[in-house]
Design a protein around this motif. Structure first.
Motif, short mmCIF file in Angstrom:
data_model
loop_
_atom_site.label_atom_id
_atom_site.label_comp_id
_atom_site.label_asym_id
_atom_site.label_seq_id
_atom_site.Cartn_x
_atom_site.Cartn_y
_atom_site.Cartn_z
N ALA A 196 -8.41 1.66 2.75
CA ALA A 196 -7.43 2.63 3.27
C ALA A 196 -7.35 2.54 4.79
O ALA A 196 -6.27 2.64 5.38
N LEU A 218 -7.59 9.38 4.69
CA LEU A 218 -7.61 8.99 3.28
C LEU A 218 -8.98 8.39 2.92
O LEU A 218 -9.54 8.68 1.87
N TYR A 226 -4.97 -3.70 -1.27
CA TYR A 226 -3.93 -2.83 -0.71
C TYR A 226 -3.20 -2.05 -1.81
O TYR A 226 -2.87 -0.89 -1.64
N GLY A 279 -4.52 6.50 -2.94
CA GLY A 279 -5.95 6.31 -2.73
C GLY A 279 -6.79 6.52 -3.98
O GLY A 279 -7.96 6.13 -4.02
N LEU A 293 -8.66 3.73 -5.42
CA LEU A 293 -9.86 3.24 -4.75
C LEU A 293 -11.11 3.93 -5.28
O LEU A 293 -12.21 3.41 -5.19
N VAL A 329 -4.37 1.40 -2.78
CA VAL A 329 -4.04 2.56 -1.96
C VAL A 329 -2.74 3.20 -2.46
O VAL A 329 -2.52 4.39 -2.32
N TYR A 353 0.80 -1.22 0.00
CA TYR A 353 0.00 0.00 0.00
C TYR A 353 0.84 1.27 0.00
O TYR A 353 0.33 2.34 -0.26
N GLY A 386 -4.92 6.65 7.71
CA GLY A 386 -5.78 5.72 6.97
C GLY A 386 -7.21 6.21 6.93
O GLY A 386 -7.86 6.19 5.89
#
Lengths: 467, 138
Positions: A356, A413, A238, A257, A260, A241, A143, A410
């Protein structure tokens, strides 16, 4: 003898089958990274309940801040920023071939090291490679840098050279085998001494490998690793990210990110449940090492409930509670967003931000662990047959703050990604914000739960006879 | 959501993507598939290159949805349809629709101003609230 004492006396009667020893606890007890973390949080001037409350407030405030950004095109533009990192085909092929060889070599090292290496966990190359090198260090690279697992995964490489029966993967099953697989893997990790006993570890790796290769042979490599394999699926998530991704132009640099936001891999309810399971699994791993769990579990076990039932029951109930909470959030989102978008569609669309969160939680758990144990890992790699007495880096006390920062990062994000997804989904700007209310409340609650676990003193999970 | 018949648009657009992704992933060190995904999403919603892909919707039986004339996605109000057409189908929509979009957008901006004021107020309260709690607790 009181029941409580009876339980305490009954600890580990079965030797290797000790229930409830997570990797972090076993390997890290001597390292005291967790102790350092708790010290940093608790001996400061800020009480831990305030740390927890501040975390929740910070996530809520960041949602309010992002809700001030209401330009559809602007949000799209930020997540659409791309820069191509030039590569050549030849270089790429060489790197892929090298990575595949490295993966197979690593697997051989683990199996041989487990059989012939030192029985002491912190000197055993198999245990150090799997838990420190792979599960802590390598997963961070997924990530933080990019997903390299499809090339490194030794079982995928092995499956590629085997003939395939090419049965069609049943579409209606979707990602559910991956959900079951992930839950099973995490439970095995918590319940069996995989970080203590090299033979148990090698058995688990072999078991997983046989199942995985069999699945790939029956259904084809791409179908199996793309849908049903829990490890490949988790690592692919992962990788979303990460700032680096591969596409037709080569390697692309993107906003962390951003992968995602336009994620369309959430095809079915199973895919959503998988993401929830990913988040839940890390929570459970930490939760069974809290004093609260210890006293609750001892009370239940003291009433005569077998250890396996206690752990498995909490595991199943916890997972169902997480799934139900997420589902309710999606339902409420449909109401507050005043929309006809289906609940399943909302659940699907807002699932990627959870990745995230899972990544932040992983970083919080394993960064200190990885740094301090990287020294024994390195010694064991240099001399796999006769590693020197293990030495570790002593972590500076600010590492506790690093863990808290990782959890918060995390979540921040995730708030941003959810915001972008809201604006991709809804045409109304206020509507896009309002539809996220329930999801944000869930995120705040989850942040506080995570921070609460991290700031708890870590105890060895209580050990009961299995049955 | 069992029993909801009104599934608008082509939610099947997803199914094809996976294979492309996996093939790409399988062959390389770094994952990546965004380019391929973007193409597929565009195919699903012809006309707009970066259009959001198909949105699965369910309309309650007693509701009277307004629908997008281009992708027939249902909405609760006409303003939302106007906004949606302007955001997702701007390059193919009529002049009347474009001006309806601008009107709806301007109207919403008014509403948004109040919302921003409230948001800022909550942030301020949160900030000073925590400040006070910190001064008391530490």
């Amino acid at each position: 003898m009181t029941p409580a004492l009876a339980v305490a006396d009954a600890v580990t009667p079965m030797g290797s089958r000790a229930l409830g020893r997570g990797v972090t606890e076993v390997l890290a007890r001597a390292v005291a990274h967790v102790g350092g973390l708790v010290d940093a949080v608790n001996t400061g001037t800020v009480p831990s309940w305030l740390t927890v409350a501040t975390g929740g407030a910070l996530v809520g405030a960041s949602f309010l801040f992002t809700s001030l950004l209401t330009d559809h095109e602007g949000i799209r533009a930020v997540n659409g920023l791309r820069a191509v990192v030039p590569t050549t085909d030849g270089l790429r092929r060489a790197v892929v071939a090298g990575t595949r060889a490295l993966g197979v070599l690593g697997l051989v090292l683990v199996l041989v090291g487990a059989a012939f290496g030192s029985p002491e966990p912190r000197r055993n190359v198999a245990i150090l490679v799997v838990w420190v090198g792979w599960w802590a260090g390598y997963v961070m690279s997924l990530y933080l840098v990019g997903n390299t697992w499809p090339a490194l995964d030794p079982f995928r490489t092995i499956s590629r050279v085997l003939p395939s029966l090419d049965y069609e993967y049943p579409a209606h099953v979707g990602a559910w085998p991956a959900v079951a697989g992930l839950l099973a893997l995490v439970f095995v990790e918590v319940a069996f001494p995989l970080a203590e006993d090299p033979v148990a570890l090698a058995t688990a790796v072999t078991g997983y490998g046989v199942l995985t290769v069999a699945g790939a042979v029956v259904f084809g490599v791409e179908d199996w690793f793309g849908t049903a394999d829990p490890v490949a699926r988790a690592f692919e998530h992962y990788g979303r990210v990460a700032p680096l991704a591969r596409d037709d132009d080569g390697i692309t640099l993107r906003v962390p990110g951003a992968g995602l936001v336009d994620y369309d891999g959430m095809d079915d309810a199973g895919a959503v449940a998988f993401v929830v399971a990913l988040v839940f699994a890390t929570t459970y791993d930490g939760f069974v090492a809290t004093p609260a769990w210890r006293s609750a579990a001892e009370a239940v076990a003291g009433a005569g409930v077998p250890g396996l039932v206690v752990y498995l029951g909490a595991y199943a109930l916890g997972f169902l509670a997480f799934v139900a909470t997420y589902r309710i959030a999606a339902r409420l989102g449909r109401r507050t967003g005043d929309t006809y978008v289906a609940v399943v569609e909302l659940a699907r669309r807002f699932a990627p931000p959870l990745v995230a969160i899972a990544a932040g939680y992983h970083l919080a758990h394993y960064l200190g662990f990885f740094v301090s144990l990287s020294l024994p890992l390195w010694s064991a790699l240099l001399a796999p047959t006769a590693p020197p007495a293990p030495q570790q880096f002593v972590l500076p006390s600010f590492f506790g703050a690093v863990a808290i920062a990782a959890i918060l990062l995390g979540h921040l994000l995730a708030v941003w990604v959810a915001h972008a997804i809201g604006f991709e989904t809804f045409p109304g700007r206020l509507q896009a914000v309002r539809a996220q209310y329930a999801f944000v409340v869930v995120m705040i609650a989850y942040t506080m739960l995570s921070l609460w676990i991290v700031t708890q003193p870590t105890v060895t999970p209580p050990l009961f006879p299995l049955l | 959501m069992p029993g909801h018949p009104n599934t608008s648009t082509d939610s099947d657009a997803h199914t094809g993507d996976d294979d492309a992704d996996d093939a790409a992933d399988g062959d390389d060190a770094a994952d990546g598939d965004d380019a391929a995904d973007a193409d597929d999403a565009a195919d699903a919603n012809a006309g707009k290159p970066d259009a959001t892909e198909a949105v699965q919707s369910t309309v309650p039986p007693d509701a009277d949805p307004r629908r997008c004339p281009y992708c027939s996605r249902p909405f609760t109000t006409q303003e939302r349809v106007d906004l949606h057409v302007g955001l997702e189908h701007y390059d193919v929509c009529s002049d009347a629709e474009a001006s309806a979009f601008e009107d709806a957008y301007t109207d919403e901006t008014e509403e948004l101003r109040l919302f921003r004021l409230k948001t800022t107020a909550v942030i301020v309260v949160l900030y000073f609230g925590l400040l006070i709690v910190y001064s008391l607790a530490t």
